[in-house]
Design an enzyme around this catalytic site. Structure first.
Site, PDB file in Angstrom:
ATOM      1  N   GLY A 211       3.349   2.297  10.611  1.00  0.00           N
ATOM      2  CA  GLY A 211       3.179   1.623  11.887  1.00  0.00           C
ATOM      3  C   GLY A 211       2.825   0.173  11.690  1.00  0.00           C
ATOM      4  N   ALA A 212       1.951  -0.081  10.709  1.00  0.00           N
ATOM      5  CA  ALA A 212       1.516  -1.446  10.414  1.00  0.00           C
ATOM      6  C   ALA A 212       0.816  -1.437   9.067  1.00  0.00           C
ATOM      7  CB  ALA A 212       0.587  -1.965  11.507  1.00  0.00           C
ATOM      8  N   MET A 213       0.506  -2.637   8.555  1.00  0.00           N
ATOM      9  CA  MET A 213      -0.180  -2.773   7.268  1.00  0.00           C
ATOM     10  C   MET A 213      -1.150  -3.947   7.324  1.00  0.00           C
ATOM     11  SD  MET A 213      -0.826  -1.836   4.260  1.00  0.00           S
ATOM     12  CE  MET A 213      -2.020  -2.703   3.239  1.00  0.00           C
ATOM     13  N   GLU A 214      -2.384  -3.686   6.878  1.00  0.00           N
ATOM     14  CA  GLU A 214      -3.512  -4.594   7.086  1.00  0.00           C
ATOM     15  C   GLU A 214      -3.638  -5.715   6.080  1.00  0.00           C
ATOM     16  OE1 GLU A 214      -5.305  -0.995   4.762  1.00  0.00           O
ATOM     17  OE2 GLU A 214      -3.780  -1.317   6.301  1.00  0.00           O
ATOM     18  N   ASN A 215      -2.550  -6.136   5.427  1.00  0.00           N
ATOM     19  CA  ASN A 215      -2.642  -7.219   4.448  1.00  0.00           C
ATOM     20  C   ASN A 215      -3.608  -8.298   4.945  1.00  0.00           C
ATOM     21  OD1 ASN A 215      -0.174  -6.028   3.185  1.00  0.00           O
ATOM     22  ND2 ASN A 215       0.776  -6.873   5.022  1.00  0.00           N
TER      23      ASN A 215
ATOM     24  N   GLU B 219       0.838  -1.192   0.000  1.00  0.00           N
ATOM     25  CA  GLU B 219       0.000   0.000   0.000  1.00  0.00           C
ATOM     26  C   GLU B 219       0.883   1.255   0.000  1.00  0.00           C
ATOM     27  OE1 GLU B 219      -4.078   1.539   2.142  1.00  0.00           O
ATOM     28  OE2 GLU B 219      -2.487   0.797   3.425  1.00  0.00           O
TER      29      GLU B 219
ATOM     30  N   HIS C 211      -9.486  -3.260   9.622  1.00  0.00           N
ATOM     31  CA  HIS C 211      -9.352  -3.202   8.163  1.00  0.00           C
ATOM     32  C   HIS C 211      -9.720  -4.529   7.492  1.00  0.00           C
ATOM     33  CE1 HIS C 211      -7.775   0.725   7.351  1.00  0.00           C
ATOM     34  NE2 HIS C 211      -6.709   0.584   8.121  1.00  0.00           N
TER      35      HIS C 211
ATOM     36  N   HIS D 209      -6.685  -1.576  15.121  1.00  0.00           N
ATOM     37  CA  HIS D 209      -6.846  -0.790  13.890  1.00  0.00           C
ATOM     38  C   HIS D 209      -6.674  -1.675  12.658  1.00  0.00           C
ATOM     39  CE1 HIS D 209      -6.241   3.023  11.486  1.00  0.00           C
ATOM     40  NE2 HIS D 209      -5.658   2.131  10.684  1.00  0.00           N
ATOM     41  N   GLU D 210      -5.617  -2.476  12.650  1.00  0.00           N
ATOM     42  CA  GLU D 210      -5.358  -3.311  11.475  1.00  0.00           C
ATOM     43  C   GLU D 210      -6.390  -4.431  11.337  1.00  0.00           C
ATOM     44  OE1 GLU D 210      -3.311  -2.038   9.470  1.00  0.00           O
ATOM     45  OE2 GLU D 210      -2.551  -0.607  10.949  1.00  0.00           O
TER      46      GLU D 210
END
Length: 891
Positions: free
Chosen positions: A289-293, A141, A329, A325-326
């Site tokens: 911070g993070a990624m919601e894959n 992303e 998503h 949060h992730e």
């Protein structure tokens, strides 16, 4: 389309079969092959196909197709790449027939295992044996799937994916879906370039999804596991936290939150989590911070790992929230995706709000929505008070435009707007509307209108009408309260921190929920007007002698400008105010002072009346506003700076004495945070007792007693010792710096490096400031972390100009090191230049960037210039009055 750079709508992907192999861990390269099943859209015969690529070499391509009675091959006669547009064009030997029932495009390619934290990249770390090692993972992303494989890299071009990767036999490979097989490579290559035995790991087919949600990772991993309490398709879903070997126990806190949150979201959205597993992976180098894959969520280590023995408890909040949060998503973004990046807020604003909703459910004693008002709402309003802000829903044309809107508007103003409308119609009603929205658009794409339609239908409120301006218009209103003998009048105008909105900038009349309460304290105590969307309205039945306050619990996304007399009355009536209302009162008074719509001396008087406050959240707001004022006055006389420090001590030092330094086993989370906040504030303001105790604890720490400094106080103690070193000789100051630097280079906890980097930026000694500046580009600080010392130096009045001179003198290297991932450069520039408070600084910054290619960070430069201009105006206007106020009171 004219408003965005997109691929031609001639074909659409339906399914990808992607294989990654020949990973070379010396040259950091790899090879791949992708077969893409396409739907032919037309409308005319197609003689070329375009896909997205970046930093890939496409070596060959071919097309096979099926007609009603036969199959055929079409050759690709030419392959050309437009590097600026990030598009590869495949020219065909003959047009694709529109009647083709099945078309498959096969592409062979090669790529780089880069170190830019984008695409398929490498992360360096020190393993359990103390050796340098690498792990490999993806970050796609917004538009970096194209860095890893040729694809149709747009959120609306959803497809399913089959993925396989060939890795060393002893490694773990992960992807969105569970592994279905692991066996020797089919090409007969049983060993890699270093003689390592290989295996090819194949994963199950994904649901239909956008390219930016595909993910994979490989390395020497281990995991811990828990299971959901609820059943999904008759089974409990396994939830795992993966790390490189030796640190996985630090994932326990995240794991205990994660499986509960999966169940919580499944219940409140009334849609079960759809994948058969949830993996959370700690990545050693990470730009965000993070990624919601979907199914394989990746995190910066400090956003996933927490050690109860060595970590600052402040990170518990961060870990719990980022996990939530992730996971949000997985529904809002993954199951239903925004149609285009202009509606990014649909993903991020909602995940921010509902992420805090989950943490409030799990930890009601954390009072997270009071913290939200102090941090998230104020962060949104601060950015949105600038001319260079943007609407929540903003036109986005290119990839570099997209990265710049991952900001406080998309996340925090988006979340605040959702909090406002959900509070207005009721959270349960709002969530039912969300559930309907998710059901209606599952596995597809949707727009803001689709969400409001679903919520409006459920609530019976025309949500589109009342929220349209909040989403599509820049800025927010200030409600000015005008009291007279005839009653109370309210007027709304656009608020700018510079205080000078023009007629053209003040055209919007927002729908404003008033949330008025009177001395009855009840939300229904005032039975008059409850909202207004005109320029002015009258509060019938209220007068100057009545107690009232607007924006109960700060659910509205606006500021209130009270007359000085009313502000003073509210300050005296603090027992009648909730924690969030106190926060809002302080924040609004500070914003009015900055804009010249109120007075800084009025703000100081309000703060002076809050001595004896016990809430961490209120203290956090007091300290933040005092810090902002002290920062703005950094070039004023020593008397003014010393006076503001003394005033700060008069507020916080008694609270420190009352609370003490000792942590108790049964203390609640917010008390723990309050102690750290107050000690840090008192120490950095020069409280002699606090400074002495910090030095004493640090001395024991240096002597080998690592337990002498409580983990919750390392940030405070390190910062106080390095920043408050008057009377300390050069050798001792340098030794203290070396001790903290050692924590950067060999951290003793997962958060140690971040805490120590912040502390290094606190020194006021030119030689030590110079060392911290050199550290930024030394290679000893990972690119993901370079903003941390920069932000600390920028916040340090003694180092601010030195940092700016360093950036100017070393701009070519700064750009080279950080521009491989524009998120990094954008963040670094923004945090480095936003603290000045003079016309001289503004002019200098503007002149420097005038001839630079700022595409990719131009929005942040413009916003920083707005901030500096507003602060310069504040200082010019109020510095004299502040000096007089301090002098009159003996500070």
């Amino acid at each position: 389309m004219a408003d965005r750079e997109v691929l031609p709508a001639t074909v659409r992907p339906r399914h990808y079969t992607l294989a990654i192999y020949d990973l070379n861990f010396t040259d950091f390269t790899y090879k791949g092959a992708v077969k893409i099943d396409l739907d032919v859209v037309g409308p005319t015969p197609i003689s070329e196909i375009q896909l997205n690529v970046r930093e890939l070499t496409v070596s060959e391509a071919a097309i096979s197709l099926e007609l009603s009675k036969t199959s055929a091959e079409i050759k690709v006669t030419n392959i050309s790449v437009d590097e600026k547009a990030e598009i590869v064009t495949l020219e065909l030997s003959e047009p694709l027939p529109l009647e083709a029932t099945r078309v498959s495009l096969t592409i062979a390619f090669a790529g780089l295992l880069n170190n830019k934290m984008a695409g398929f990249y490498r992360s360096k770390y020190t393993d359990a044996s103390g050796n340098e090692a690498y792990m490999y993972s993806t970050q796609f992303e917004a538009t970096d799937a194209r860095r890893a494989f040729p694809c149709f890299d747009e959120p609306a071009l959803k497809a399913t994916f089959d993925f396989s990767i060939t890795v060393p036999e002893e490694w773990t490979a992960l992807s969105n879906m569970p592994e279905v097989s692991s066996k020797p490579p089919e090409d007969g290559k049983k060993k890699g370039v270093a003689g390592t035995k290989l295996k090819t790991v194949t994963f199950a087919t994904t649901p239909i999804m956008s390219t930016y949600l595909l993910a994979w990772a490989c390395g020497n991993f281990e995991y811990i596991e828990a299971f959901t309490d609820r059943l999904y398709n008759g089974k409990k879903v396994p939830v795992r936290v993966y790390t490189t070997k030796g640190i996985v126990k630090q994932g326990e806190f995240a794991l205990q939150n994660a499986y509960k949150i999966v169940d919580y979201f499944s219940e409140i959205f009334e849609i079960d989590y759809v994948l058969p597993k949830v993996d959370l992976l700690a990545v050693h180098e990470f730009s965000h911070g993070a990624m919601e894959n979907w199914g394989l969520i990746t995190y910066r280590t400090t956003a996933l790992l927490f050690d109860p023995e060595t970590s600052d408890s402040k990170y518990k909040n961060r870990v719990a929230y980022v996990v939530a949060h992730e996971l949000a998503h997985q529904w809002f973004g993954n199951l239903v995706t925004m149609e285009w990046w202009s509606e990014l807020w649909l993903n991020e604003g909602f995940a921010t709000w509902v992420g805090w909703l989950a943490i409030d459910y799990l930890y009601p004693d954390w009072d997270v929505f009071a913290v939200f008002v102090s941090e998230s709402l104020q962060g949104a309003l601060n950015l949105d008070s600038l001319r260079q802000s943007h609407a929540i829903e903003v036109p986005v044309r290119s990839a570099l435009d997209i990265d710049q809107i991952f900001d406080a508007i998309s996340y925090l103003k988006g979340a605040s707007s959702i909090r406002m409308i959900s509070s207005h119609i009721g959270v349960k009603t709002f969530l039912k509307g969300v559930s309907n929205y998710l059901s209606q658009h599952a596995y597809g794409n949707a727009t803001t209108k689709d969400l409001w339609d679903a919520v409006g239908k459920e609530s019976g409120v025309d949500v589109n009408a009342i929220m349209n301006d909040w989403i599509t218009k820049i800025g927010f209103p200030v409600v000015t309260v005008i009291e007279s003998s005839a009653g109370v009048t309210l007027r709304q105008d656009r608020f700018l921190s510079s205080g000078d909105a023009t007629v053209d900038e003040n055209q919007t009349s927002w729908w404003i929920p008033l949330g008025i309460y009177t001395d009855g304290g009840s939300a229904n105590a005032y039975s008059g007007v409850s909202s207004f969307s005109s320029r002015e309205t009258i509060l019938a039945g209220l007068g100057p002698d009545d107690f009232y306050k607007l924006n109960r619990n700060q659910t509205g996304v606006y500021r209130v400008n009270y007359p000085p007399e009313r502000l003073a009355k509210l300050g005296l009536a603090k027992e009648m105010l909730s924690i969030t209302d106190k926060v809002g009162l302080i924040a609004d008074a500070s914003a009015m002072a900055l804009a010249g719509l109120g007075s800084t001396t009025g703000l100081l008087g309000l703060l002076d009346g809050l001595q004896g406050e016990e809430s961490y959240v209120v203290w956090s707001e007091i300290v933040a506003r005092l810090s902002s004022l002290r920062s703005a006055m950094f070039e004023q006389s020593e008397d003014v700076k010393a006076g503001l420090a003394a005033f700060t001590r008069s507020l916080v030092s008694p609270a420190v004495r009352k609370l003490g330094w000792e942590f108790k086993d049964d203390e609640d989370y917010l008390t723990v945070q309050l102690r750290a906040l107050l000690i840090s504030s008192a120490g950095t303001a020069g409280d002699e007792e606090v400074v002495a105790e910090a030095r004493a604890q640090f001395a024991k720490y240096v002597a080998g007693d690592k337990a002498a400094i409580h983990p919750n106080l390392r940030r405070a103690v390190f910062s106080i010792v390095l920043g408050q070193d008057d009377g300390v000789d050069e050798a001792a100051a340098t030794q203290a710096y070396e001790v903290v630097l050692h924590e950067v280079l060999q951290p003793s906890s997962v958060d140690g490096k971040e805490i120590a980097l912040t502390a290094l930026g606190k020194s006021k000694r030119p030689a030590l400031i110079a060392r911290t500046l050199d550290l930024i580009l030394s290679g000893d600080v990972a690119v993901q972390d370079v903003h941390t010392p920069a932000a600390a130096l920028a916040a340090n009045g003694a180092a601010r100009w030195a940092l700016w001179r360093f950036i100017k003198d070393n701009w070519a290297q700064v750009y080279e090191v950080m521009s491989g991932n524009m998120v990094v450069l954008d963040r670094f520039v923004r945090l480095s230049i936003s603290r000045f408070a003079s016309r001289e600084a503004k002019d200098d910054i503007q002149a420097f960037f005038a001839d630079k290619d700022t595409h990719g960070y131009e929005r942040s430069v413009g916003q920083a210039l707005d901030v500096v201009g507003s602060f310069a105006g504040w200082v010019e206007r109020d510095a004299g009055a502040v000096a007089e106020w301090l002098k009159e009171r003996g500070y």
